[in-house]
Scaffold this motif. Structure first.
Motif, PDB file in Angstrom:
ATOM      1  N   LEU A   1      -3.043   0.471  -3.928  1.00  0.00           N
ATOM      2  CA  LEU A   1      -2.359  -0.808  -3.941  1.00  0.00           C
ATOM      3  C   LEU A   1      -1.483  -0.918  -5.174  1.00  0.00           C
ATOM      4  O   LEU A   1      -1.907  -0.626  -6.283  1.00  0.00           O
TER       5      LEU A   1
ATOM      6  N   TYR B   1     -10.721  -8.636  -0.153  1.00  0.00           N
ATOM      7  CA  TYR B   1      -9.457  -8.388   0.545  1.00  0.00           C
ATOM      8  C   TYR B   1      -8.378  -9.201  -0.190  1.00  0.00           C
ATOM      9  O   TYR B   1      -7.899 -10.221   0.296  1.00  0.00           O
TER      10      TYR B   1
ATOM     11  N   GLY C   1      -2.258   4.956   0.008  1.00  0.00           N
ATOM     12  CA  GLY C   1      -3.636   4.497  -0.095  1.00  0.00           C
ATOM     13  C   GLY C   1      -3.948   3.790  -1.398  1.00  0.00           C
ATOM     14  O   GLY C   1      -5.088   3.460  -1.660  1.00  0.00           O
TER      15      GLY C   1
ATOM     16  N   ARG D   1      -6.923  -9.739  -6.983  1.00  0.00           N
ATOM     17  CA  ARG D   1      -7.339  -8.367  -7.290  1.00  0.00           C
ATOM     18  C   ARG D   1      -8.022  -8.296  -8.653  1.00  0.00           C
ATOM     19  O   ARG D   1      -9.067  -7.660  -8.810  1.00  0.00           O
TER      20      ARG D   1
ATOM     21  N   ALA E   1       0.853  -1.185   0.000  1.00  0.00           N
ATOM     22  CA  ALA E   1       0.000   0.000   0.000  1.00  0.00           C
ATOM     23  C   ALA E   1       0.887   1.232   0.000  1.00  0.00           C
ATOM     24  O   ALA E   1       1.726   1.408   0.855  1.00  0.00           O
TER      25      ALA E   1
ATOM     26  N   ASP F   1      -9.580  -2.033  -4.114  1.00  0.00           N
ATOM     27  CA  ASP F   1      -8.469  -1.503  -3.319  1.00  0.00           C
ATOM     28  C   ASP F   1      -8.967  -0.801  -2.065  1.00  0.00           C
ATOM     29  O   ASP F   1      -8.360  -0.891  -0.989  1.00  0.00           O
ATOM     30  N   ALA F   2     -10.099  -0.090  -2.184  1.00  0.00           N
ATOM     31  CA  ALA F   2     -10.653   0.628  -1.041  1.00  0.00           C
ATOM     32  C   ALA F   2     -11.107  -0.346   0.043  1.00  0.00           C
ATOM     33  O   ALA F   2     -10.916  -0.089   1.244  1.00  0.00           O
TER      34      ALA F   2
ATOM     35  N   GLN G   1      -7.950  -3.361   6.346  1.00  0.00           N
ATOM     36  CA  GLN G   1      -6.681  -3.386   7.068  1.00  0.00           C
ATOM     37  C   GLN G   1      -6.582  -2.269   8.102  1.00  0.00           C
ATOM     38  O   GLN G   1      -6.178  -2.497   9.246  1.00  0.00           O
ATOM     39  N   THR G   2      -6.949  -1.057   7.714  1.00  0.00           N
ATOM     40  CA  THR G   2      -6.704   0.097   8.581  1.00  0.00           C
ATOM     41  C   THR G   2      -7.824   0.343   9.593  1.00  0.00           C
ATOM     42  O   THR G   2      -7.564   0.813  10.701  1.00  0.00           O
TER      43      THR G   2
ATOM     44  N   TRP H   1      -9.867  -3.333   0.554  1.00  0.00           N
ATOM     45  CA  TRP H   1      -8.628  -3.871   1.143  1.00  0.00           C
ATOM     46  C   TRP H   1      -8.054  -2.894   2.160  1.00  0.00           C
ATOM     47  O   TRP H   1      -7.710  -3.273   3.283  1.00  0.00           O
ATOM     48  N   MET H   2      -7.974  -1.634   1.760  1.00  0.00           N
ATOM     49  CA  MET H   2      -7.375  -0.634   2.626  1.00  0.00           C
ATOM     50  C   MET H   2      -8.218  -0.425   3.887  1.00  0.00           C
ATOM     51  O   MET H   2      -7.691  -0.359   5.005  1.00  0.00           O
ATOM     52  N   GLU H   3      -9.545  -0.329   3.719  1.00  0.00           N
ATOM     53  CA  GLU H   3     -10.414  -0.121   4.872  1.00  0.00           C
ATOM     54  C   GLU H   3     -10.362  -1.313   5.821  1.00  0.00           C
ATOM     55  O   GLU H   3     -10.337  -1.148   7.047  1.00  0.00           O
TER      56      GLU H   3
END
Length: 225
Positions: A14, A99, A12, A106, A9, A181-182, A188-189, A184-186
């Motif tokens: 990937l 995810y 923000g 992906r 990442a 990607d959003a 994780q974070t 995945w990012m959400e």
């Protein structure tokens, strides 16, 4: 088979490394392990893929990677029973969030994003059930290329009425990839997801493939409230 993707990442976004190796499973577990984080409110987004009644008292959010074998096993062994006993009866709704743990997942998720409703869930079911058919080695050095993955996804896409050209377009669609990607990012974070599958059941996280009998023990008290 021990092949790696580069998946990082950056700001923000990937970034997929140049080598589309096979699959890197970061901490995936075959048994249910409760995460250390506690229950929390989970927002249902307009972009979420939802299966079941909107007013179902229990919400299961599944974070999964299309190349994760534990996710495929859950899809095969648990989802049909869950649908029959809880989703179809209006007790539970299931939200599937991508995810991806590698470049192949992906791309597959981006292709699925060209479908909606029952077609979407039927397609991810198809991908999970045929996981080792569309992810395979095509060359002699054990490396998968983007074209290899597109070929495998195109074979699966035919069952959903998608041409090879449409599969490629969906796999490369910036909007589809941004949604994947959003998530995945959400995951994780915001929800501390670091393995697949991970479930948020009415906001309480559970990591790992949950046997159906164990899932029932979690769901029944929530359904009866």
């Amino acid at each position: 088979m021990n092949k790696q993707y580069t998946y990082a990442a950056v700001a923000g976004v990937l970034i997929i490394g140049s080598g589309l190796g096979a699959y890197a499973y970061f901490g995936g577990s075959a048994s249910p392990i409760a995460l250390v984080t506690g229950s929390q409110n989970v927002e249902i987004k307009p972009t979420d893929m939802v299966h079941g009644a909107a007013n179902a008292p229990v919400t299961i959010i599944e974070y999964a990677s299309m190349t994760c074998p534990h996710c495929a096993a859950f899809q095969k062994d648990v989802i049909p029973k869950l649908n029959k006993d809880y989703v179809d009866t209006g007790k539970v709704k299931v939200i599937f969030r991508e995810y991806p743990l590698d470049g192949a997942a992906r791309m597959a998720s981006a292709v699925a994003r060209c479908l909606s409703g029952d077609q979407y869930f039927s397609f991810i079911d198809l991908l999970f059930k045929n996981q080792m058919n569309w992810i395979k080695d095509f060359d002699n050095n054990g490396q998968l290329t983007k074209e290899d993955i597109l070929e495998g996804l195109s074979q699966m896409g035919r069952f959903a009425g998608l041409s090879r050209e449409k599969v490629q377009s969906c796999a490369e669609d910036p909007k589809n990839l941004a949604l994947v990607d959003a998530n995945w990012m959400e995951g994780q974070t915001k929800y501390n997801v670091n393995s697949t599958p991970t479930f948020l059941i009415n906001g309480t996280p559970h990591a790992g493939e949950i046997p159906y009998e164990e899932l029932q023990k979690i769901l029944d008290p929530l359904v009866k409230k």
